[in-house]
Design a protein around this motif. Structure first.
Motif, PDB file in Angstrom:
ATOM      1  N   PHE A 247       8.528   9.489  -1.659  1.00 45.70           N
ATOM      2  CA  PHE A 247       9.173   8.219  -1.996  1.00 45.70           C
ATOM      3  C   PHE A 247      10.691   8.342  -2.124  1.00 45.70           C
ATOM      4  O   PHE A 247      11.360   7.364  -2.460  1.00 45.70           O
ATOM      5  N   GLU A 248      11.222   9.525  -1.827  1.00 48.35           N
ATOM      6  CA  GLU A 248      12.658   9.761  -2.032  1.00 48.35           C
ATOM      7  C   GLU A 248      13.527   8.843  -1.182  1.00 48.35           C
ATOM      8  O   GLU A 248      14.585   8.382  -1.624  1.00 48.35           O
ATOM      9  N   ASP A 249      13.094   8.580   0.026  1.00 45.80           N
ATOM     10  CA  ASP A 249      13.884   7.737   0.923  1.00 45.80           C
ATOM     11  C   ASP A 249      13.350   6.306   0.992  1.00 45.80           C
ATOM     12  O   ASP A 249      13.736   5.544   1.890  1.00 45.80           O
ATOM     13  N   ALA A 250      12.491   5.941   0.065  1.00 45.99           N
ATOM     14  CA  ALA A 250      11.922   4.589   0.073  1.00 45.99           C
ATOM     15  C   ALA A 250      13.005   3.553  -0.191  1.00 45.99           C
ATOM     16  O   ALA A 250      13.951   3.799  -0.946  1.00 45.99           O
ATOM     17  N   VAL A 251      12.865   2.404   0.436  1.00 46.95           N
ATOM     18  CA  VAL A 251      13.821   1.308   0.244  1.00 46.95           C
ATOM     19  C   VAL A 251      13.039   0.020  -0.027  1.00 46.95           C
ATOM     20  O   VAL A 251      11.887  -0.130   0.392  1.00 46.95           O
ATOM     21  N   LEU A 252      13.686  -0.892  -0.725  1.00 43.25           N
ATOM     22  CA  LEU A 252      13.072  -2.182  -0.990  1.00 43.25           C
ATOM     23  C   LEU A 252      13.131  -3.072   0.247  1.00 43.25           C
ATOM     24  O   LEU A 252      14.068  -2.980   1.043  1.00 43.25           O
ATOM     25  N   ALA A 253      12.138  -3.921   0.384  1.00 39.60           N
ATOM     26  CA  ALA A 253      12.152  -4.884   1.479  1.00 39.60           C
ATOM     27  C   ALA A 253      13.340  -5.817   1.312  1.00 39.60           C
ATOM     28  O   ALA A 253      13.775  -6.086   0.183  1.00 39.60           O
ATOM     29  N   PRO A 254      13.907  -6.307   2.402  1.00 37.58           N
ATOM     30  CA  PRO A 254      15.022  -7.249   2.286  1.00 37.58           C
ATOM     31  C   PRO A 254      14.647  -8.442   1.424  1.00 37.58           C
ATOM     32  O   PRO A 254      13.482  -8.844   1.364  1.00 37.58           O
ATOM     33  N   GLU A 255      15.633  -9.015   0.776  1.00 36.95           N
ATOM     34  CA  GLU A 255      15.385 -10.125  -0.149  1.00 36.95           C
ATOM     35  C   GLU A 255      14.630 -11.276   0.509  1.00 36.95           C
ATOM     36  O   GLU A 255      13.772 -11.895  -0.099  1.00 36.95           O
ATOM     37  N   ARG A 256      14.947 -11.582   1.750  1.00 37.44           N
ATOM     38  CA  ARG A 256      14.317 -12.744   2.384  1.00 37.44           C
ATOM     39  C   ARG A 256      12.831 -12.521   2.637  1.00 37.44           C
ATOM     40  O   ARG A 256      12.083 -13.467   2.884  1.00 37.44           O
ATOM     41  N   PHE A 257      12.403 -11.237   2.576  1.00 38.16           N
ATOM     42  CA  PHE A 257      10.990 -10.944   2.755  1.00 38.16           C
ATOM     43  C   PHE A 257      10.317 -10.614   1.428  1.00 38.16           C
ATOM     44  O   PHE A 257       9.194 -10.136   1.396  1.00 38.16           O
ATOM     45  N   ALA A 258      11.018 -10.858   0.333  1.00 39.22           N
ATOM     46  CA  ALA A 258      10.481 -10.494  -0.970  1.00 39.22           C
ATOM     47  C   ALA A 258       9.199 -11.274  -1.252  1.00 39.22           C
ATOM     48  O   ALA A 258       9.110 -12.472  -1.036  1.00 39.22           O
ATOM     49  N   ASP A 259       8.184 -10.520  -1.727  1.00 39.80           N
ATOM     50  CA  ASP A 259       6.901 -11.143  -2.051  1.00 39.80           C
ATOM     51  C   ASP A 259       6.838 -11.593  -3.498  1.00 39.80           C
ATOM     52  O   ASP A 259       6.040 -12.446  -3.852  1.00 39.80           O
ATOM     53  N   SER A 260       7.642 -10.963  -4.344  1.00 41.17           N
ATOM     54  CA  SER A 260       7.597 -11.286  -5.773  1.00 41.17           C
ATOM     55  C   SER A 260       8.963 -11.008  -6.340  1.00 41.17           C
ATOM     56  O   SER A 260       9.621 -10.038  -5.979  1.00 41.17           O
TER      57      SER A 260
ATOM     58  N   ARG B 155       0.853  -1.194   0.000  1.00 42.38           N
ATOM     59  CA  ARG B 155       0.000   0.000   0.000  1.00 42.38           C
ATOM     60  C   ARG B 155       0.883   1.237   0.000  1.00 42.38           C
ATOM     61  O   ARG B 155       1.796   1.350   0.825  1.00 42.38           O
ATOM     62  N   LEU B 156       0.588   2.154  -0.898  1.00 47.38           N
ATOM     63  CA  LEU B 156       1.422   3.351  -1.017  1.00 47.38           C
ATOM     64  C   LEU B 156       1.375   4.210   0.239  1.00 47.38           C
ATOM     65  O   LEU B 156       2.362   4.867   0.587  1.00 47.38           O
TER      66      LEU B 156
ATOM     67  N   ARG C 129       4.628   5.708   2.139  1.00 47.34           N
ATOM     68  CA  ARG C 129       4.796   7.128   2.481  1.00 47.34           C
ATOM     69  C   ARG C 129       5.130   7.312   3.957  1.00 47.34           C
ATOM     70  O   ARG C 129       5.780   8.281   4.338  1.00 47.34           O
ATOM     71  N   ARG C 130       4.693   6.365   4.779  1.00 47.57           N
ATOM     72  CA  ARG C 130       4.993   6.445   6.217  1.00 47.57           C
ATOM     73  C   ARG C 130       6.322   5.791   6.572  1.00 47.57           C
ATOM     74  O   ARG C 130       6.683   5.734   7.745  1.00 47.57           O
TER      75      ARG C 130
END
Length: 332
Positions: free
Chosen positions: A317-330, A87-88, A92-93
């Motif tokens: 979204f400037e400081d957004a980061v991807l979830a760690p690989e082990r928690f990757a959903d797709s 969820r966007l 944002r949070r």
């Protein structure tokens, strides 16, 4: 009795019998034929009526069904999104972005009636891919920084490192394989800026180039057959809008273009100076003015990017980061 005999003599009874037979057999056919008249509609309130056009025959049951090629559409996207927690408003949070990767734009994204939903859909698709490309560039930059530190300490570089530097220099069109000079080129592009340019160039993913060629950034190519021909291209022009196998490939090409093309030297220099500022954070607004050369619109293009970022709060979204690989959903 006399009348009957007279009628037979004058053939009137035969005539009456013939009329009766005609009514018996022809009237039902006439009624049935009127039921089979086909109606074709051409616009509101306008109808053309065909006369006595027979209904088409039913398809024989022994003809096998032909499967249509699978297309990635909104229904397919929603099915995939239902499998991830994405969820966007959470992003944002400060929540991490799921590693949710898609290959192409939904073919029917243009048909989403709600504009805000269309915008959210587009951001959801491109945000993880932009972060993924930046993540890989950050890894290269980290290795470069390590080599810069080694050189400053007077250490000689290993052969594998020198070879890697030569490859990076060629890829980024650098004149020398010096790690310090390459740091100017091997760098991330602010997320809000990348989203804004994708929006401006693709109309929130609804353009023909985005839907048919995964082209989000309007990059041109002059090799025939390597892209899509613009409908408004002048007769004396030969460029095409470059098409890509996937959205990710389009994003990689866009960021590499900013990081290597001579036209964006000012962009890279301003970004390098930002790194020297205390508490460095990516500043898209400070870079936008250097991109007047990206489009023939010039200053208008720059103003459009600035408005897109502000009105849609893309800097969230400037400081957004991807979830760690082990928690990757797709995964791709």
């Amino acid at each position: 009795m006399q009348l009957l005999i007279s009628g037979l003599k004058s053939n009137k009874i035969a005539t009456l019998v013939g009329i009766a037979l005609a009514i018996t057999y022809l009237v039902p056919d006439f009624i049935d034929s009127t039921r089979e008249v086909r109606t074709a509609s051409y616009g509101v309130g306008k109808q053309l009526f065909a006369k006595a056009v027979p209904l088409p025959p039913r398809k024989p049951s022994d003809i096998p069904a032909v499967d249509q090629p699978d297309q990635f559409d909104m229904e397919s996207l929603k099915a995939r999104l239902s499998q991830v927690d994405y969820r966007l408003r959470d992003v944002r949070r400060g929540e991490p972005v799921p590693r949710f990767y898609v290959e192409q734009m939904p073919v029917d994204i243009l048909d989403i009636p709600d504009v805000e939903e269309r915008k959210r859909t587009f951001i959801k698709l491109v945000l993880p891919l932009i972060l993924n490309v930046n993540e890989k560039i950050a890894a290269q930059r980290s290795r470069l920084a390590t080599l810069v530190e080694a050189k400053s300490d007077g250490k000689s570089l290993r052969e594998t490192d020198r070879k890697w530097l030569d490859e990076i220099a060629i890829r980024y069109r650098a004149e020398e394989s010096d790690p310090e000079s390459l740091l100017v080129r091997v760098d991330e592009v602010p997320v809000s800026l990348a989203i804004a340019q994708a929006v401006e160039e693709s109309g929130w993913g609804t353009s023909r180039f985005a839907r048919e060629g995964n082209a989000l950034f309007g990059q041109r190519v002059w090799a025939t057959g390597k892209g899509l021909v613009p409908e408004d291209r002048d007769h004396d022009e030969s460029h095409e809008v470059k098409s890509f196998k996937s959205i990710a490939e389009s994003i990689r090409a866009y960021i590499h273009n900013l990081n290597s093309h001579p036209a964006y030297a000012d962009f890279r220099q301003v970004r390098a100076r930002q790194h020297l500022e205390p508490g460095f954070t990516a500043d898209a607004m400070g870079l936008i003015d250097t991109l007047h050369v990206y489009s023939e619109k010039g200053v208008e293009y720059v103003n459009n990017l600035r408005s897109l970022i502000e009105m849609n709060r893309l800097d969230d979204f400037e400081d957004a980061v991807l979830a760690p690989e082990r928690f990757a959903d797709s995964r791709r």
